[in-house]
Enzyme design. Structure first.
Site, PDB file in Angstrom:
ATOM      1  N   GLU A  46       0.860  -1.185   0.000  1.00  0.00           N
ATOM      2  CA  GLU A  46       0.000   0.000   0.000  1.00  0.00           C
ATOM      3  C   GLU A  46       0.887   1.221   0.000  1.00  0.00           C
ATOM      4  O   GLU A  46       1.696   1.410   0.902  1.00  0.00           O
ATOM      5  CB  GLU A  46      -0.861   0.029   1.255  1.00  0.00           C
ATOM      6  CG  GLU A  46      -1.942  -1.011   1.258  1.00  0.00           C
ATOM      7  CD  GLU A  46      -2.348  -1.342   2.672  1.00  0.00           C
ATOM      8  OE1 GLU A  46      -2.487  -0.417   3.475  1.00  0.00           O
ATOM      9  OE2 GLU A  46      -2.473  -2.539   2.957  1.00  0.00           O
ATOM     10  N   ASP A  57      -4.516   9.085  11.216  1.00  0.00           N
ATOM     11  CA  ASP A  57      -3.150   8.607  11.413  1.00  0.00           C
ATOM     12  C   ASP A  57      -2.490   9.150  12.670  1.00  0.00           C
ATOM     13  O   ASP A  57      -2.721  10.287  13.068  1.00  0.00           O
ATOM     14  CB  ASP A  57      -2.302   8.969  10.192  1.00  0.00           C
ATOM     15  CG  ASP A  57      -2.627   8.078   9.015  1.00  0.00           C
ATOM     16  OD1 ASP A  57      -2.448   6.848   9.156  1.00  0.00           O
ATOM     17  OD2 ASP A  57      -3.082   8.597   7.982  1.00  0.00           O
TER      18      ASP A  57
END
Lengths: 262, 393
Positions: A46, A57
């Site tokens: 990814e 995140d």
């Protein structure tokens, strides 16, 4: 059949996927890291495209995103870099990032460009199922680009079934409801959740991500899913090591060995 | 309502809930329950009682005589600055804490820019004995020190947001990350009409008390409940939406929203979103935001921390696009002058945010005898240092 479906039809256990941010640590490191990861034994990848406000995140990936942006990374440049991807890399590759850069690039154009350079799927955490299905699905289907959905420990069974129906290659199970970069504590609750999903016998393969930093967590995740994703731990290695390309084989080896032994 | 939200959470092309799956249960819980809870008699009774006895509502509608004479119009100030905690932010905070309580939440988080929403949230958390964590940009913590002290005094934990531009947008990111990590016991009190649906609608409803009262008070004072103009400043846009809400369907009322131009729209240091932004996705909703060509959110600038936000609420984006409201901008200097003018003419020191709305009066062409209501959204105590530095008092 795209590369993701091919992979899952031939190999269904202990698959390892690695996440890293495009343009980090260096602007031109994107494809070189991909090639080194394939060589070291990663099963699919990814590649994150950076965003200024990555709200799902934790600090490690926030930092890599920020640095990549400072390095000059953007979607235009990333697609330019990825033109050389398929000459060097044959494993499936997904793009992962937030929705606003995709909207600005043009959603249809994004899907078209991604497939042109050999991308197999995308993970856009802030594009939820309703918006995808009612507004954007057609573009993804037209270009045979898999859109990957996330499932958390508190996603309802009904919603998971719906996600299973909409998915074309795999379902991304978050080990916990949290941002990236936290260590997976494989508690009884987490195991119950994985167990519950396994019993649902979904049509699509499952991949566990978020919080998988070492070989024990990787092995554990692979007990319940077809694959596991390591992100922050890998990005941390890229952050620390100057000769990060050379360190990739050892990084992959230590993640995978334990699994084979177990 | 013609300009209201549809069942999927959209205002025309804007709105929705662009959130990661981790937040889906939280948002879904709100979507399912907020209307039922907030329209229940036990809720409205307590809300109204607190608004009256604790906040001090209705806030006065004050005929600003000298300002009216100066500009040749009938100018009324809706005195949200007289609310407990000094701004309109308390209206939403009261509504949401009662909601949080009824949802069984044990912990509240909030983001804040100028600190007004943080103070309002810390206040209602003290009132209800609920743990309170406020995220505030590191830069804002420095320039709004008195409000940081107030939050601490009220028992809240203030956590600096150190990512990105270290201002309101980053505080919002941090609050959302906290919510992702604490989905079950925590309620996120968003302070403006931004974020994923149902937040923009919910916050607008709590703030709509501003225009509900204004209509009634204007009728009592003038015999006409509709002004010619309703005017308010816009960062995310909560006081403006509160002021516009009950006038939206009254097409004769011209709605004017004032953005912060900072050092000038083309200076590179501005927060004038409708002038500088494009359509995209920010903090969970499709809206208009300031961004680079490749979709990175731009760091906005304004002398006023409360307007220093790179987007506007989705309903504002809609009102802008269909031209139901006019969006204008005012520079730092113009706002500071208007703040001083209001102090000297009316004996009211407005927040610098509010001063942006006041500054627009100079640019309006009144035909005579027109009625203007301005949302005086906050008081200027928190801004004294900035005023003093600007004017060299």
């Amino acid at each position: 059949m795209n590369r993701l479906n091919q992979l899952f039809s031939t190999k269904r256990e202990n698959l390892l996927s690695i996440y890293y941010t495009a343009g980090f640590p260096e602007l031109d490191s994107t494809v070189a890291i991909a090639a080194a990861l394939e060589k070291a034994g990663a099963d699919f990848l990814e590649i994150g495209f950076p965003y200024s406000d990555p709200l799902a995140d934790g600090p490690t990936i926030q930092h890599s995103s920020q640095t990549a942006l400072e390095n000059g990374m953007n979607l235009n440049l990333l697609f330019e870099q990825l033109k050389s991807l398929r000459a060097q890399v044959s494993i499936p590759v997904l793009l992962m990032g937030y929705f606003n850069p995709v909207v600005q690039y043009g959603i249809e154009n994004f899907c078209k460009k991604a497939v042109e350079v050999g991308i197999d799927g995308v993970i856009i955490p802030d594009l939820p199922m309703y918006e995808y299905e009612s507004l954007y699905k057609q573009y993804f289907l037209e270009h045979n680009l898999s859109n990957i959905f996330l499932v958390t420990p508190i996603t309802s069974e009904e919603r998971i079934r719906k996600i299973d129906d909409l998915s074309q290659s795999f379902i991304y199970l978050l080990s916990s409801s949290s941002i990236t970069g936290k260590n997976l504590e494989v508690s009884d609750t987490v195991e119950l959740y994985f167990e519950r999903i396994k019993k649902m016998e979904l049509k699509n393969p499952t991949v566990i991500g978020f919080g998988i930093s070492g070989n024990a967590a990787f092995a554990k995740a692979c007990k319940y899913a077809n694959a596991a994703i390591v992100g922050s731990a890998f990005v941390k290695m890229l952050t620390i090591e100057k000769d990060y390309i050379d360190k990739i084989p050892a990084f992959i080896k230590q993640l995978k060995n334990q699994t084979i032994a177990a | 309502m013609k300009y209201g939200v549809d069942e999927q959470g959209y205002y025309g092309d804007f709105g929705g809930a662009y959130i990661p799956e981790m937040l889906y249960p939280n948002i879904e819980e709100l979507r399912q329950q907020y209307l039922e809870i907030t329209t229940d008699a036990s809720f409205t009774d307590e809300f109204n009682q607190l608004m009256r006895d604790y906040v001090g509502r209705p806030s006065p509608l004050y005929f600003a005589k000298r300002t009216s004479e100066l500009y040749g119009a009938n100018i009324y100030f809706k005195r949200e600055d007289l609310n407990h905690t000094g701004s309109h932010k308390i209206n939403n905070a009261i509504g949401q804490i009662l909601l949080a309580q009824r949802l069984g939440k044990k912990r509240v988080i909030a983001e804040t820019g100028a600190g007004q929403h943080g103070v309002a949230t810390a206040t209602v958390c003290a009132l209800k004995n609920i743990e309170c964590v406020v995220y505030m940009g590191e830069v804002d913590i420095e320039r709004q020190a008195p409000n940081v002290a107030r939050m601490k005094m009220l028992g809240a934990t203030v956590i600096p947001a150190t990512s990105g531009s270290k201002t309101l947008k980053d505080a919002t990111n941090e609050a959302m990350r906290d919510w992702i990590n604490n989905p079950e016991d925590t309620h996120y009190i968003i302070g403006s009409v931004v974020g994923p649906y149902p937040y923009p609608e919910m916050v607008a409803r709590f703030q709509s008390i501003i225009s509900a009262e204004t209509r009634k008070q204007l009728f009592e004072q003038t015999g006409n409940e509709l002004p010619d103009y309703a005017l308010a400043c816009v960062g995310g846009g909560s006081n403006a939406m509160g002021m516009f809400y009950h006038f939206l369907d009254e097409e004769s009322v011209k709605l004017v929203a004032v953005e912060a131009a900072g050092k000038g729209i083309d200076s590179g240091e501005s927060a004038a979103t409708t002038f500088l932004g494009r359509e995209g996705v920010l903090h969970g909703s499709r809206t208009i935001l300031m961004q680079t060509n490749d979709g990175q959110v731009v760091e906005p600038y304004s002398i006023s921390a409360g307007l220093d936000y790179p987007g506007i609420g989705p309903q504002h984006a809609h009102l802008y696009k269909i031209k139901r409201a006019e969006y204008v901008s005012i520079t730092d200097d113009e706002a500071m002058e208007a703040g001083l003018e209001c102090s000297r003419l009316e004996g009211i020191i407005p927040a610098i945010e509010t001063a942006h709305a006041l500054a627009h009066l100079k640019k309006m062409n009144f035909k005579g005898n027109e009625t203007v209501v301005i949302c005086l959204s906050g008081r200027g105590d928190k801004d004294l240092t900035t005023y003093i530095n600007h004017f060299g008092f």
